[in-house]
Design an enzyme around this catalytic site. Structure first.
Site, PDB file in Angstrom:
ATOM      1  CG  ASP A 128     -34.951 -18.848  44.534  1.00  0.00           C
ATOM      2  OD1 ASP A 128     -34.174 -19.809  44.694  1.00  0.00           O
ATOM      3  OD2 ASP A 128     -36.102 -18.816  45.001  1.00  0.00           O
ATOM      4  CD  GLU A 186     -34.884 -29.507  48.645  1.00  0.00           C
ATOM      5  OE1 GLU A 186     -34.403 -29.758  49.752  1.00  0.00           O
ATOM      6  OE2 GLU A 186     -34.486 -28.562  47.941  1.00  0.00           O
TER       7      GLU A 186
END
Lengths: 267, 406
Positions: free
Chosen positions: A60, A49
């Site tokens: 995040d 990824e």
């Protein structure tokens, strides 16, 4: 069959689970990324990824936020990430690669132009954190028409009806966000994850990758028993951040962590 | 830009899932899908609930001080020599701005939904103060996220929030301003989703926020309409409001959107000038993209990264704008224009000296545009400008700009 489907089929035959490392493209600098990806494959990664840095990474935690900021300080962009993927593909035609990021850089490029560019460099899947299935009809059609898997998230509070809806539009695998929180947050509760994965499996045949909160070999091993794939991101980027003046050391520490996860998951 | 606003159909935006044409929507990570659906259901239910509406009305009257006056600025109108200028005095609300209309509404929803903890983002601190105020009153825990840069330049409001019992978190990520405060509030929400209510301060964010905040702010336009009807027996000819996220503007416009004769002007912050790139004018100089849960006009670079904005007014210093404004722009229903920092200061001084009212720097953008627009109109026409906030919080900024130190 897409590279992702083929990979999960192959793993399933041997009874192994997918190890899926995440790094942000261009962190700590653009030259670091492609050698790092090859080294991760060497250390036992099944699927990569690759994070596309964005100025406003709302989902995040601080570790990946700082990774994005470092990458952006080197003028990293979606276009340049695609160039890095092309470089990676020149030497690795086999390992599935998934781009993970936010919608606005794709909006800016245009959905069709992005889908074409991603197909050219042989991206296998795209996971756009802030693109829910409800808004994704055109995006999904464009990707699927080019054999790119649109990957979607599921969360602890995704209800059954919604899991079915996500299953209808997704392909490749489903990414289960193991905790309510941001990337790199506290530890996940294995029992909760297990219960939820059972519910999800009753609604889908897609492989289930589990991420958020997997920091060490022990957790990777536990999750590998209940999921089909283990995603590890912030724990790797921690190693980059701890060795900003020594990229070789960062790479070695990441390889070593992945090897320990691989070995724990396989035994 | 090809479509034109169709006055033959009643305005009915957004659609069921929060779209204003191609704008708006609900672009959030999976964990927030459930809470925004729950919020949407609660908002739709309680905005039809007599008991809820009665409580809201009572609070608006007795706590906020509504209706706010509609004041005929006769001396300033004469001086400018054109349209009659009327000021909608949102600056006279409790806490000094229109922001409390929305925080009262959302806090009452939070209470109904059984949430014990309130979070908010804030730029200039006005929304943070308005949120901390209602949280104090309802006995709810309150955390306000504020960019570290803004914490420094709006120290007075930080102190106000803390006095009111709120925790103020200085956000050190990204450009350390309002957009980063919003990011951090979203991260908090995703982490504490079960017990936390996120009070967004403007008509942005994922659905239902743009529609819900508009509906709470629309009291500005409803009162204006009634007040002008009572005193002049007619509708206004033009409405002027500043646009950052755009909640005071939408609040004024919304009850007039179907009235063809009412021209509308939205005033963005041109900062140092649109040509310099140092501004906060996404509608005038940006392009569509997706940020903070909705599609709208944004300030971004060619790669889709959000760029830093500039305005003398912290409340307008945001790279996006409410999606309904994006739609009203494309439909040609509202004219979006811009005013520089220097022009806004002229508007500030003009109102202060001509009418004895010290306006907020945000509202001063609308006043500066009024100085351009009013003289082009005739003396029997009516221009309503939304005086969205008072200027006390800006004394330091203005003094500094003019080389003074306290």
């Amino acid at each position: 069959m897409s590279r992702l489907a083929a990979k999960f089929a192959e793993l399933s035959k041997t009874g192994r689970k997918a190890l899926i490392p995440f790094v942000s493209a261009g962190d700590p600098n653009p030259d670091f990324t492609v050698p790092m990806l090859h080294a991760m494959v060497g250390a036992g990664a099944d699927i990569i990824e690759l994070g596309v840095p964005f100025s406003d990474p709302m989902a995040d935690g601080p570790v990946i936020q700082r990774a994005s900021e470092r990458a952006l300080s080197h003028k990293m962009s979606l276009r340049k990430v695609l160039q890095l993927v092309a470089q990676f593909r020149a030497q690795d035609p086999d390992t599935p690669l998934v781009l993970m990021g936010y919608l606005n850089p794709i909006e800016a490029m245009g959905y069709e132009a992005f889908a074409n560019a991603a197909q050219r460099v042989e991206v296998d899947g795209v996971l756009t954190v802030d693109m829910p299935p409800e808004e994704a009809a055109e995006y999904v059609d464009l990707l699927k028409a080019r054999d790119i898997d649109p990957i979607f998230l599921l969360a602890p509070n995704s209800e059954e009806q919604r899991i079915r809806h996500v299953n209808d539009v997704a392909s490749g695998y489903l990414y289960y966000v193991s905790i309510k929180g941001v990337t790199g947050a506290g530890h996940l509760d294995t029992a909760d994850v297990k219960t939820k994965l059972q519910q999800i499996r009753s609604c889908t045949d897609l492989p289930l990758a589990v991420g958020f909160g997997i920091k060490d070999a022990e957790t990777a091993k536990t999750i590998a028993r209940i999921g089909d794939g283990v995603v590890v991101g912030s724990a790797l980027i921690d190693r980059i951040e701890a060795n900003l003046d020594d990229p070789d050391a960062a790479r070695e520490e990441i390889v070593s962590l992945l090897q320990s996860m691989r070995s724990a998951m396989d035994n | 830009m090809t479509e034109k606003y169709d006055f033959s159909k009643p305005y009915a935006m957004p659609d069921e899932r929060g779209h204003f044409g191609p704008y708006g929507g609900g672009y959030v990570a999976e964990t927030l899908m459930l809470p925004i659906r729950e919020l949407d259901a609660a908002y739709k239910r309680y905005l039809q609930d007599d008991e809820f509406l009665a409580e809201l009305d009572a609070d608006m009257q007795h706590y906020v001080g509504r209706p706010s006056p509609l004041y005929h600025a006769e001396r300033w109108s004469r001086e400018l020599g054109g349209a009659q200028i009327w000021l909608k005095r949102e600056d006279l609300n409790h806490t000094g701005a229109h922001k409390i209309n929305n925080t009262i509404g959302q806090a009452l929803l939070a209470k109904r939904m059984g949430k014990k903890r309130i979070i908010a983002e804030t730029g200039a601190g006005q929304h943070g103060v308005a949120t901390a105020t209602v949280a104090a009153r309802l006995g709810l825990e309150c955390v306000a996220y504020m960019g570290a840069v803004d914490v420094e330049r709006q120290a007075l409001n930080v102190y106000r929030m803390r006095l009111l019992g709120a925790e103020v978190v200085a956000v050190e990520s990204g450009s350390r301003t309002l957009k980063d405060a919003l990011n951090e509030a979203l991260r908090d929400w995703v982490t504490n989703v079960d017990d936390t209510f996120y009070i967004i301060g403007t008509v942005a964010g994922p659905h239902p926020y743009p529609a819900m905040v508009r509906d709470f702010q629309a009291i500005i336009g409803r009162e204006t309409r009634q007040q002008l009807q009572d005193r002049q027996g007619r509708l206004p000819d033009a409405l002027v409001a500043c646009v950052g996220g755009g909640s005071n503007a939408i609040g004024l416009y919304y009850p007039f959107i179907d009235d063809q004769g009412v021209a509308m002007y939205g005033v963005e912050a041109a900062g140092d000038g649109l040509q310099t790139g140092h501004h906060s004018a996404p509608l005038c100089a940006g392009r569509p993209g997706v940020l903070h849960g909705n599609r709208t006009y944004l300030m971004e670079d060619e790669d889709g990264e959000i760029i830093e904005t500039h305005s003398i007014s912290a409340g307008l210093d945001y790279p996006g704008v409410g999606p309904e404004h994006a739609w009203l722009k494309d439909m040609g229903r509202v004219d979006y224009v811009s005013i520089t920092d220097d022009e806004a200061l002229q508007g500030f001084h003009a109102l202060t000296r001509m009418e004895g009212i010290i306006p907020a720097l945000e509202s001063s953008h609308a006043l500066a545009y009024t100085m351009k627009l009013a003289p082009t109109m005739s003396k029997d026409q009516i221009l309503v400008v939304n005086l969205s906030g008072r200027g006390d919080k800006d004394m330091h900024t203005i003094a500094q700009r003019e080389g003074l130190k306290f």
